[in-house]
Design a protein around this motif. Structure first.
Motif, PDB file in Angstrom:
ATOM      1  N   CYS A 180       0.910  -1.003   0.043  1.00  0.00           N
ATOM      2  CA  CYS A 180      -0.006  -0.056  -0.070  1.00  0.00           C
ATOM      3  C   CYS A 180       0.826   1.266  -0.033  1.00  0.00           C
ATOM      4  CB  CYS A 180      -0.854   0.080   1.202  1.00  0.00           C
ATOM      5  SG  CYS A 180      -1.797   1.565   1.451  1.00  0.00           S
ATOM      6  N   CYS A 183       0.102   3.423   3.529  1.00  0.00           N
ATOM      7  CA  CYS A 183       0.260   3.145   4.739  1.00  0.00           C
ATOM      8  C   CYS A 183       1.395   2.014   4.921  1.00  0.00           C
ATOM      9  CB  CYS A 183      -0.879   2.652   5.581  1.00  0.00           C
ATOM     10  SG  CYS A 183      -1.427   0.950   5.494  1.00  0.00           S
ATOM     11  N   CYS A 213      -5.678  -3.089   0.728  1.00  0.00           N
ATOM     12  CA  CYS A 213      -4.620  -2.949   1.754  1.00  0.00           C
ATOM     13  C   CYS A 213      -5.111  -3.615   2.783  1.00  0.00           C
ATOM     14  CB  CYS A 213      -4.557  -1.587   2.070  1.00  0.00           C
ATOM     15  SG  CYS A 213      -3.141  -1.519   3.538  1.00  0.00           S
ATOM     16  N   CYS A 216      -5.120  -0.880   5.840  1.00  0.00           N
ATOM     17  CA  CYS A 216      -5.993   0.555   6.041  1.00  0.00           C
ATOM     18  C   CYS A 216      -7.205   0.269   5.120  1.00  0.00           C
ATOM     19  CB  CYS A 216      -5.033   1.660   5.634  1.00  0.00           C
ATOM     20  SG  CYS A 216      -4.893   1.789   3.964  1.00  0.00           S
TER      21      CYS A 216
END
Ligand SMILES: [Zn+2]
Length: 275
Positions: A180, A183, A213, A216
């Motif tokens: 991701c 994050c 992800c 998140c």
């Protein structure tokens, strides 16, 4: 009476930006306190020890702990590339000014922690030590901190050049489209139903292949920015491969930007222009 031995140092061209300009012409004479180590002397002239590689005294490789004696002629070289950091899997931590570089490393599947707010130098250095991450920074003061586990100066302020600098220096294994960019979490394949709550109507209608992800829950698809991001990936893989065997762009399972989605991951593009 204290003796202050005079020694003569010469720095590799890559290190001269750290040293006062008057000390960059050939060998520079330095008087030490007679008890400080070579590492301390080098650092006191402005060179972060993260950037110093091999050191020779009168032509003989010598450890940084050596206490220099009068008349010694010392050469300080840059770190060797690729640089191997022993002791832990290669992972990075980027300072607050390197957000674009962090997202590009993540795009390539490289583990790159980043705090978008400035948590301060002591906290960054402590985080580097706790998680055994190589701290990337353009702040020399930060790289001098004792708590650092490992660090590296980022030589350019241009994200394209920064990326090539880091990839060339550390040769991390690349696994594009697996992480991701927001994050640093791992991506997984996802169905439209799984990500639909995070999508706008147009996106939901236009795309069928998604990733998400695992941390998140941000959804990814091959959207408008895919070509630009893919160009970054293709260049990095071409010049700094190999990639991880599980990566969709592994040399053993080539895919082109127009090929069907890989069975490993759908080569998603982040939903916004943030790389
Ligand atoms: Zn995420």
């Amino acid at each position: 009476m204290t003796t202050r031995p005079e020694i003569h140092l010469q720095f590799a061209p890559e290190l001269r930006l750290f040293v006062p300009s008057e000390r960059c012409q050939g060998r520079t004479a330095v008087r030490t306190d007679g008890s400080s180590s070579l590492g301390h002397v080098i650092e006191s002239l402005g060179v972060p020890l993260t950037e110093a590689g091999r050191i020779t005294v009168d032509g003989t490789p010598t450890p940084r702990s050596h206490v220099p004696r009068a008349g010694e002629s010392i050469d300080v070289y840059a770190v060797e590339r690729p640089q191997h950091i022993p002791g832990a899997p290669l992972r990075f931590l980027l300072d607050v000014h390197l957000g674009t570089l962090a997202r590009r490393l993540r795009l390539l599947g490289v583990d790159a922690a980043y705090f978008s707010e400035d948590i301060g130098d002591p906290a960054l250095a402590t985080h580097s030590a706790r998680e055994q991450r190589v701290l990337l920074s353009r702040d020399r003061g930060l790289l001098h901190r004792r708590e650092l586990w490992a660090g590296a100066y980022v030589y350019s302020d241009q994200p394209d050049i920064q990326l090539r600098d880091v990839l060339g220096r550390f040769a991390p294994v690349l696994a594009p489209w697996t992480r991701c960019t927001a994050c640093n979490g791992d991506l997984k394949e996802a169905t439209k139903a799984e990500v639909s709550a995070h999508l706008h109507g147009g996106t939901e209608r236009s795309y069928d292949v998604f990733a998400q992800c695992t941390v998140c829950e941000r959804p990814y698809w091959r959207g408008a920015h895919h070509a630009r991001l893919n160009a970054i990936v293709e260049e990095a893989v071409r010049d700094f491969g190999p990639t991880s065997p599980t990566s969709p762009t592994s040399p053993t399972s080539p895919t082109s930007p127009t090929s069907p989605a890989s069975p490993t991951l759908p080569r998603p593009a982040p939903r916004s222009a943030d790389a």
